[in-house]
Design a protein around this motif. Structure first.
Motif, PDB file in Angstrom:
ATOM      1  N   ILE A  35       0.837  -1.203   0.000  1.00 22.74           N
ATOM      2  CA  ILE A  35       0.000   0.000   0.000  1.00 22.74           C
ATOM      3  C   ILE A  35       0.869   1.249   0.000  1.00 22.74           C
ATOM      4  N   LYS A  36       1.968   1.200   0.722  1.00 26.26           N
ATOM      5  CA  LYS A  36       2.908   2.330   0.732  1.00 26.26           C
ATOM      6  C   LYS A  36       3.472   2.549  -0.680  1.00 26.26           C
ATOM      7  N   ALA A  37       3.831   1.473  -1.371  1.00 27.72           N
ATOM      8  CA  ALA A  37       4.362   1.585  -2.729  1.00 27.72           C
ATOM      9  C   ALA A  37       3.327   2.188  -3.674  1.00 27.72           C
ATOM     10  N   LEU A  38       2.066   1.752  -3.574  1.00 25.90           N
ATOM     11  CA  LEU A  38       1.024   2.323  -4.421  1.00 25.90           C
ATOM     12  C   LEU A  38       0.860   3.816  -4.131  1.00 25.90           C
ATOM     13  N   SER A  39       0.906   4.200  -2.881  1.00 22.30           N
ATOM     14  CA  SER A  39       0.806   5.620  -2.522  1.00 22.30           C
ATOM     15  C   SER A  39       1.961   6.411  -3.128  1.00 22.30           C
ATOM     16  N   LYS A  40       3.153   5.839  -3.077  1.00 20.80           N
ATOM     17  CA  LYS A  40       4.317   6.503  -3.669  1.00 20.80           C
ATOM     18  C   LYS A  40       4.149   6.634  -5.180  1.00 20.80           C
ATOM     19  N   ILE A  41       3.662   5.590  -5.824  1.00 21.08           N
ATOM     20  CA  ILE A  41       3.439   5.632  -7.273  1.00 21.08           C
ATOM     21  C   ILE A  41       2.472   6.759  -7.630  1.00 21.08           C
ATOM     22  N   CYS A  42       1.394   6.897  -6.871  1.00 24.15           N
ATOM     23  CA  CYS A  42       0.407   7.948  -7.151  1.00 24.15           C
ATOM     24  C   CYS A  42       1.025   9.338  -7.013  1.00 24.15           C
ATOM     25  N   ILE A  43       1.834   9.545  -5.987  1.00 21.17           N
ATOM     26  CA  ILE A  43       2.495  10.836  -5.784  1.00 21.17           C
ATOM     27  C   ILE A  43       3.495  11.105  -6.904  1.00 21.17           C
ATOM     28  N   VAL A  44       4.293  10.105  -7.244  1.00 21.66           N
ATOM     29  CA  VAL A  44       5.261  10.235  -8.329  1.00 21.66           C
ATOM     30  C   VAL A  44       4.546  10.525  -9.647  1.00 21.66           C
ATOM     31  N   ASN A  45       3.458   9.791  -9.917  1.00 22.41           N
ATOM     32  CA  ASN A  45       2.747   9.987 -11.179  1.00 22.41           C
ATOM     33  C   ASN A  45       2.180  11.389 -11.310  1.00 22.41           C
ATOM     34  N   ASP A  46       1.717  11.972 -10.209  1.00 20.46           N
ATOM     35  CA  ASP A  46       1.259  13.362 -10.267  1.00 20.46           C
ATOM     36  C   ASP A  46       2.387  14.280 -10.727  1.00 20.46           C
ATOM     37  N   GLU A  47       3.594  14.040 -10.218  1.00 21.10           N
ATOM     38  CA  GLU A  47       4.736  14.867 -10.631  1.00 21.10           C
ATOM     39  C   GLU A  47       5.140  14.574 -12.076  1.00 21.10           C
ATOM     40  N   LEU A  48       5.126  13.304 -12.454  1.00 18.72           N
ATOM     41  CA  LEU A  48       5.508  12.953 -13.828  1.00 18.72           C
ATOM     42  C   LEU A  48       4.532  13.512 -14.852  1.00 18.72           C
ATOM     43  N   ASN A  49       3.281  13.624 -14.473  1.00 20.95           N
ATOM     44  CA  ASN A  49       2.253  14.078 -15.414  1.00 20.95           C
ATOM     45  C   ASN A  49       2.028  15.586 -15.390  1.00 20.95           C
ATOM     46  N   LYS A  50       2.970  16.347 -14.859  1.00 23.65           N
ATOM     47  CA  LYS A  50       2.865  17.806 -14.901  1.00 23.65           C
ATOM     48  C   LYS A  50       3.369  18.321 -16.247  1.00 23.65           C
ATOM     49  N   ASP A  51       2.758  19.421 -16.700  1.00 24.13           N
ATOM     50  CA  ASP A  51       3.253  20.051 -17.917  1.00 24.13           C
ATOM     51  C   ASP A  51       4.354  21.060 -17.574  1.00 24.13           C
ATOM     52  N   GLN A  52       4.853  21.784 -18.576  1.00 23.03           N
ATOM     53  CA  GLN A  52       5.949  22.727 -18.338  1.00 23.03           C
ATOM     54  C   GLN A  52       5.572  23.840 -17.370  1.00 23.03           C
ATOM     55  N   ASP A  53       4.284  24.130 -17.254  1.00 26.98           N
ATOM     56  CA  ASP A  53       3.822  25.184 -16.345  1.00 26.98           C
ATOM     57  C   ASP A  53       3.551  24.662 -14.937  1.00 26.98           C
ATOM     58  N   GLY A  54       3.775  23.369 -14.708  1.00 26.79           N
ATOM     59  CA  GLY A  54       3.568  22.794 -13.387  1.00 26.79           C
ATOM     60  C   GLY A  54       2.145  22.342 -13.120  1.00 26.79           C
ATOM     61  N   LYS A  55       1.302  22.381 -14.140  1.00 25.67           N
ATOM     62  CA  LYS A  55      -0.082  21.945 -13.973  1.00 25.67           C
ATOM     63  C   LYS A  55      -0.160  20.427 -14.178  1.00 25.67           C
ATOM     64  N   VAL A  56      -0.843  19.742 -13.245  1.00 22.13           N
ATOM     65  CA  VAL A  56      -0.990  18.289 -13.358  1.00 22.13           C
ATOM     66  C   VAL A  56      -1.983  17.965 -14.474  1.00 22.13           C
ATOM     67  N   TRP A  57      -1.545  17.092 -15.379  1.00 20.88           N
ATOM     68  CA  TRP A  57      -2.411  16.629 -16.462  1.00 20.88           C
ATOM     69  C   TRP A  57      -3.447  15.683 -15.871  1.00 20.88           C
TER      70      TRP A  57
END
Length: 134
Positions: A35-57
């Protein structure tokens, strides 16, 4: 810039990593790391899916735009052969086989997640029930 570690994503989000690690103590021990790993994945994915302006896709499942997900080969019940299998994209509709937290905005971001976070995916996806209660 794409993050390459959970700690980097946590720092950007203002998450105290030590407090985060302790926040799963209420769960049964055999499920904490997954569950901790899934939580980390979700947090990481939010950062990975940001555009150049910092907005989460945010994926839109009402349009026909491409969304990318990772496919993993479990290899064995223990996950000993766990490896990246493929990626998939589709013109998704409202019916989806994967939640919006686990899709990527483009192929390059999906491959970056595969290259840098496969151990988190393995920790989340592989559960050896033979070890339960030991």
């Amino acid at each position: 810039m794409l993050v390459t570690s959970f700690e980097e994503a946590a720092q950007i989000r203002g998450i105290d990593v030590v407090a985060f690690e302790k926040g799963f103590d209420f769960l049964p021990e055999e499920h904490r790391e997954g569950i901790k790993a899934l939580s980390k994945i979700c947090i990481v994915n939010d950062e990975l899916n940001k555009d150049q302006d910092g907005k989460v896709w945010t994926p839109d499942f009402t349009d026909k735009s491409r969304k990318y997900e990772l496919w993993w080969d479990m290899g064995s019940p223990s996950g000993a052969g766990f490896s990246f299998r493929d990626f998939d994209f589709a013109y998704w509709f409202t019916l989806s086989g994967v939640g919006s937290r686990l899709v990527y905005r483009d192929r390059e971001t999906a491959f970056h997640a595969r290259d840098h976070f496969s151990e988190l995916f393995k920790t989340w996806m592989v559960y050896d029930r033979s070890q339960q209660g030991k």
